[in-house]
Motif scaffolding. Structure first.
Motif, mmCIF file in Angstrom:
data_model
loop_
_atom_site.group_PDB
_atom_site.id
_atom_site.type_symbol
_atom_site.label_atom_id
_atom_site.label_comp_id
_atom_site.label_asym_id
_atom_site.label_seq_id
_atom_site.Cartn_x
_atom_site.Cartn_y
_atom_site.Cartn_z
ATOM 1 N N LEU A 2 20.020 72.094 42.302
ATOM 2 C CA LEU A 2 20.771 71.183 43.232
ATOM 3 C C LEU A 2 20.018 69.962 43.951
ATOM 4 O O LEU A 2 20.873 68.959 44.214
ATOM 5 C CB LEU A 2 21.367 72.222 44.226
ATOM 6 N N SER A 5 19.737 66.995 41.776
ATOM 7 C CA SER A 5 20.744 66.107 41.489
ATOM 8 C C SER A 5 21.357 65.330 42.552
ATOM 9 O O SER A 5 22.227 64.355 42.325
ATOM 10 C CB SER A 5 22.083 67.554 40.940
ATOM 11 N N ALA A 29 25.468 76.464 49.525
ATOM 12 C CA ALA A 29 25.515 77.391 48.049
ATOM 13 C C ALA A 29 25.907 78.767 48.337
ATOM 14 O O ALA A 29 26.347 79.518 47.744
ATOM 15 C CB ALA A 29 24.187 77.038 47.360
ATOM 16 N N GLY A 34 27.919 79.694 45.153
ATOM 17 C CA GLY A 34 27.249 79.112 44.251
ATOM 18 C C GLY A 34 27.020 77.702 44.184
ATOM 19 O O GLY A 34 27.759 76.843 44.928
ATOM 20 N N GLN A 35 26.178 76.962 43.315
ATOM 21 C CA GLN A 35 25.861 75.549 43.424
ATOM 22 C C GLN A 35 26.960 74.664 42.939
ATOM 23 O O GLN A 35 27.305 73.827 43.673
ATOM 24 C CB GLN A 35 24.563 75.495 42.525
ATOM 25 N N LYS A 36 27.977 75.250 42.140
ATOM 26 C CA LYS A 36 29.162 74.369 41.390
ATOM 27 C C LYS A 36 29.982 74.089 42.773
ATOM 28 O O LYS A 36 30.336 73.253 43.101
ATOM 29 C CB LYS A 36 29.707 74.882 40.381
ATOM 30 N N ASN A 37 30.218 75.108 43.525
ATOM 31 C CA ASN A 37 31.284 75.059 44.443
ATOM 32 C C ASN A 37 30.660 74.370 45.764
ATOM 33 O O ASN A 37 31.287 73.446 46.500
ATOM 34 C CB ASN A 37 31.702 76.464 45.096
ATOM 35 N N MET A 39 28.577 71.864 45.273
ATOM 36 C CA MET A 39 28.438 70.426 44.911
ATOM 37 C C MET A 39 30.130 69.915 44.970
ATOM 38 O O MET A 39 30.151 68.817 45.521
ATOM 39 C CB MET A 39 27.911 70.267 43.488
ATOM 40 N N ASP A 40 31.031 70.692 44.616
ATOM 41 C CA ASP A 40 32.353 70.269 44.971
ATOM 42 C C ASP A 40 32.670 69.923 46.476
ATOM 43 O O ASP A 40 33.331 68.829 46.744
ATOM 44 C CB ASP A 40 33.408 71.209 44.417
ATOM 45 N N TRP A 41 32.185 70.881 47.468
ATOM 46 C CA TRP A 41 32.310 70.743 48.934
ATOM 47 C C TRP A 41 31.607 69.494 49.204
ATOM 48 O O TRP A 41 32.181 68.703 49.804
ATOM 49 C CB TRP A 41 31.949 71.752 49.506
ATOM 50 N N GLN A 43 30.980 66.716 47.707
ATOM 51 C CA GLN A 43 31.659 65.531 47.429
ATOM 52 C C GLN A 43 33.065 65.169 48.026
ATOM 53 O O GLN A 43 33.701 64.113 47.302
ATOM 54 C CB GLN A 43 31.585 65.482 45.849
#
Length: 82
Positions: A2, A5, A29, A34-37, A39-41, A43
């Motif tokens: 994370l 990126s 995270a 998790g990292q995907k969630n 990253m969504d938050w 952005q």
């Protein structure tokens, strides 16, 4: 990873703002499962940040606004809808 990126990290030991950024990203995270969630938050524009994204706020590095981000995450930890 994370941190890579996001391209925000320098040396967190020598850079207190960098360390604070890392703490908030890690908190996101965990709080958001998790990292995907996270990253969504990071952005997504936030009404708590005047319509800016948390990623933008992290990039600016204003200590008060970094604390606001952490407070939003803490509210989520305790089940408060923000």
């Amino acid at each position: 990873m994370l941190f890579r990126s996001l391209s925000l990290m320098t040396n967190p030991i020598a850079d207190p703002i960098g360390l604070r950024r890392a703490e908030i990203i890690a908190h996101a995270a965990v709080s958001l499962d998790g990292q995907k969630n996270a990253m969504d938050w990071l952005q997504r524009p936030s009404p708590h940040m005047g319509g800016r994204t948390p990623l933008h706020v992290l990039g600016e590095g204003n200590p008060d606004e970094l604390q606001q981000l952490d407070d939003v995450l803490t509210a989520l930890d305790y089940g408060m809808h923000t």
